[in-house]
Design a protein around this motif. Structure first.
Motif, PDB file in Angstrom:
ATOM      1  N   PRO A 185      18.207  -7.108 -30.600  1.00 30.29           N
ATOM      2  CA  PRO A 185      18.806  -5.725 -30.030  1.00 30.29           C
ATOM      3  C   PRO A 185      19.243  -5.818 -27.921  1.00 30.29           C
ATOM      4  O   PRO A 185      18.333  -6.247 -27.636  1.00 30.29           O
ATOM      5  N   TRP A 186      19.958  -4.925 -27.826  1.00 26.75           N
ATOM      6  CA  TRP A 186      20.177  -4.624 -26.887  1.00 26.75           C
ATOM      7  C   TRP A 186      20.294  -5.603 -25.320  1.00 26.75           C
ATOM      8  O   TRP A 186      18.671  -5.827 -24.856  1.00 26.75           O
ATOM      9  N   THR A 187      21.031  -7.309 -25.372  1.00 28.39           N
ATOM     10  CA  THR A 187      20.712  -8.963 -25.000  1.00 28.39           C
ATOM     11  C   THR A 187      21.735  -8.088 -23.692  1.00 28.39           C
ATOM     12  O   THR A 187      22.455  -7.984 -23.828  1.00 28.39           O
ATOM     13  N   MET A 188      21.061  -8.652 -22.709  1.00 30.38           N
ATOM     14  CA  MET A 188      21.650  -9.064 -21.125  1.00 30.38           C
ATOM     15  C   MET A 188      21.104 -10.554 -20.514  1.00 30.38           C
ATOM     16  O   MET A 188      20.189 -10.529 -19.979  1.00 30.38           O
ATOM     17  N   TYR A 189      22.451 -11.159 -20.944  1.00 39.10           N
ATOM     18  CA  TYR A 189      21.959 -12.640 -20.494  1.00 39.10           C
ATOM     19  C   TYR A 189      22.155 -12.248 -18.657  1.00 39.10           C
ATOM     20  O   TYR A 189      22.973 -11.814 -17.942  1.00 39.10           O
ATOM     21  N   PHE A 190      21.052 -13.248 -18.280  1.00 43.15           N
ATOM     22  CA  PHE A 190      21.202 -13.719 -16.138  1.00 43.15           C
ATOM     23  C   PHE A 190      20.963 -14.854 -16.064  1.00 43.15           C
ATOM     24  O   PHE A 190      21.064 -14.787 -15.104  1.00 43.15           O
ATOM     25  N   ASP A 191      20.121 -15.614 -17.035  1.00 50.69           N
ATOM     26  CA  ASP A 191      20.165 -17.027 -16.456  1.00 50.69           C
ATOM     27  C   ASP A 191      20.522 -18.004 -17.617  1.00 50.69           C
ATOM     28  O   ASP A 191      19.921 -18.279 -18.426  1.00 50.69           O
ATOM     29  N   PRO A 221       2.659 -13.248 -22.110  1.00 49.58           N
ATOM     30  CA  PRO A 221       3.882 -14.237 -22.334  1.00 49.58           C
ATOM     31  C   PRO A 221       4.020 -14.861 -23.689  1.00 49.58           C
ATOM     32  O   PRO A 221       2.914 -15.296 -24.317  1.00 49.58           O
ATOM     33  N   GLN A 222       5.199 -14.574 -24.531  1.00 43.93           N
ATOM     34  CA  GLN A 222       5.313 -15.214 -25.373  1.00 43.93           C
ATOM     35  C   GLN A 222       6.937 -15.729 -26.284  1.00 43.93           C
ATOM     36  O   GLN A 222       6.495 -16.214 -27.507  1.00 43.93           O
ATOM     37  N   SER A 223       7.600 -15.330 -25.383  1.00 48.74           N
ATOM     38  CA  SER A 223       8.544 -16.128 -25.612  1.00 48.74           C
ATOM     39  C   SER A 223       9.236 -17.271 -25.414  1.00 48.74           C
ATOM     40  O   SER A 223       8.798 -18.568 -24.677  1.00 48.74           O
ATOM     41  N   HIS A 224      10.703 -18.046 -25.106  1.00 45.24           N
ATOM     42  CA  HIS A 224      11.117 -18.868 -25.364  1.00 45.24           C
ATOM     43  C   HIS A 224      12.188 -18.923 -24.030  1.00 45.24           C
ATOM     44  O   HIS A 224      12.283 -19.816 -23.802  1.00 45.24           O
ATOM     45  N   GLY A 225      11.149 -18.484 -22.909  1.00 43.85           N
ATOM     46  CA  GLY A 225      12.282 -17.987 -22.134  1.00 43.85           C
ATOM     47  C   GLY A 225      12.999 -17.034 -21.447  1.00 43.85           C
ATOM     48  O   GLY A 225      12.996 -16.319 -20.368  1.00 43.85           O
ATOM     49  N   CYS A 226      13.049 -16.332 -22.616  1.00 45.75           N
ATOM     50  CA  CYS A 226      13.819 -14.476 -22.159  1.00 45.75           C
ATOM     51  C   CYS A 226      12.725 -13.820 -21.827  1.00 45.75           C
ATOM     52  O   CYS A 226      11.659 -13.981 -22.094  1.00 45.75           O
ATOM     53  N   VAL A 227      13.094 -12.470 -21.184  1.00 47.17           N
ATOM     54  CA  VAL A 227      12.285 -11.196 -20.508  1.00 47.17           C
ATOM     55  C   VAL A 227      12.173 -10.508 -21.958  1.00 47.17           C
ATOM     56  O   VAL A 227      13.243  -9.195 -22.275  1.00 47.17           O
ATOM     57  N   LEU A 260      24.708 -11.752 -16.375  1.00 48.51           N
ATOM     58  CA  LEU A 260      25.953 -12.082 -16.832  1.00 48.51           C
ATOM     59  C   LEU A 260      27.236 -11.132 -17.715  1.00 48.51           C
ATOM     60  O   LEU A 260      28.697 -11.639 -18.441  1.00 48.51           O
ATOM     61  N   GLU A 261      26.242 -11.233 -18.716  1.00 55.65           N
ATOM     62  CA  GLU A 261      26.399 -10.849 -20.367  1.00 55.65           C
ATOM     63  C   GLU A 261      25.816  -9.404 -20.934  1.00 55.65           C
ATOM     64  O   GLU A 261      24.523  -9.870 -21.559  1.00 55.65           O
ATOM     65  N   LYS A 262      26.536  -8.521 -21.737  1.00 54.03           N
ATOM     66  CA  LYS A 262      25.480  -7.537 -22.283  1.00 54.03           C
ATOM     67  C   LYS A 262      26.782  -7.489 -23.835  1.00 54.03           C
ATOM     68  O   LYS A 262      27.325  -7.500 -23.484  1.00 54.03           O
ATOM     69  N   LEU A 263      25.332  -7.861 -24.383  1.00 58.20           N
ATOM     70  CA  LEU A 263      25.415  -7.470 -26.102  1.00 58.20           C
ATOM     71  C   LEU A 263      24.573  -6.511 -26.899  1.00 58.20           C
ATOM     72  O   LEU A 263      23.571  -6.517 -26.753  1.00 58.20           O
ATOM     73  N   GLU A 264      25.268  -5.845 -27.276  1.00 56.03           N
ATOM     74  CA  GLU A 264      23.904  -4.582 -28.373  1.00 56.03           C
ATOM     75  C   GLU A 264      23.429  -5.668 -28.792  1.00 56.03           C
ATOM     76  O   GLU A 264      22.257  -4.656 -29.515  1.00 56.03           O
TER      77      GLU A 264
END
Length: 245
Positions: free
Chosen positions: A196-202, A219-225, A173-177
């Motif tokens: 760094p290098w964030t890309m939202y998809f959900d 697994p380690q995150s709060h839902g992100c990859v 949906l969106e890309k942010l450096e």
């Protein structure tokens, strides 16, 4: 808030009259005894491919000995495999409800000790192009396909209970450096600068680099990859808005 997930970015390290300080991007200063440098050596990196590999493969998740035959009753071999080592998988066999992978002649390792990659033979249902990113939530791996062939593979860290990474078909949906990520809930507070290098998809779930841990494959995150920063940078350059995940 006291937290193991409070990370800030610094621009310089200054020493004056035996006093050392970090100068933060926010223009604040902190002493080194107030934190530590988040750096992992050697950093983990995924694999690039010129053609889809013929065999399944994977990364060893921790120090482990192989066995000459599948099963916990088989003696351990002298060979030791270490975290991040890459192995090919030639066969799999289930013994006493445990799956074992053959990684060499008379070299069997439990499947739970390997983050396995099986190249997809065709695009998933709903993908209308020959390009997509596949996240395997069970194996904790990520693969990238172009012209319906595997071109990149790596280990990731997805959401942990109760912050699951939602399965399904999505698009970027969106890309942010860089991005600042935070959660103000007191018993689950975290604050991460310059993700760094964030890309939202959900919604708020994103593919992004993680500099604060090196536990890819679990697994380690709060839902992100979570990806290693180098892997996230490569993926960010490859993927465009609208790319299938």
């Amino acid at each position: 808030y006291p937290s193991n997930h409070l990370y800030v970015s610094y621009t310089e390290l200054v020493t004056q009259e035996k006093l050392t300080l970090y100068h933060l991007r926010s223009n604040w200063w902190i002493r080194p005894d107030g934190g530590k440098l988040a750096r992992y050596d050697p950093p983990f990196q995924g694999l690039l491919f010129s053609s889809t590999p013929q065999n399944s493969f994977g990364w060893i998740l921790g120090e482990v000995h192989s066995r000459p035959s599948p099963g916990v009753n088989a003696p351990e071999n002298d060979t030791t495999y270490y975290r991040f080592m890459i192995v090919q998988i030639y066969a799999s066999q289930q013994v006493d409800e445990i799956t074992w992978n053959l990684i060499g002649p008379d070299e069997w390792v439990e499947s739970r000790n390997i983050a396995r990659v099986d190249a997809l033979p065709s695009s998933p249902e709903g993908v209308s192009t020959g390009r997509w990113i596949a996240v395997n939530l069970f194996e904790q791996t990520l693969t990238v396909y172009e012209n319906n062939r595997l071109i990149f593979a790596t280990m990731v860290s997805t959401g942990i209970d109760p912050f699951w990474t939602r399965p399904g078909l999505f698009q970027i949906l969106e890309k942010l450096e860089t991005e600042t990520m935070s959660n103000s809930v007191t018993d689950d507070f975290y604050y991460l600068e310059d993700v760094p290098w964030t890309m939202y998809f959900d919604d708020k779930r994103a593919l992004h680099g993680a500099y604060w841990h090196n536990w890819f494959g679990y697994p380690q995150s709060h839902g992100c990859v979570n990806l290693s920063p180098g892997d996230a940078h490569w993926l960010y350059n490859w993927a465009g808005v609208g790319e299938y995940v």
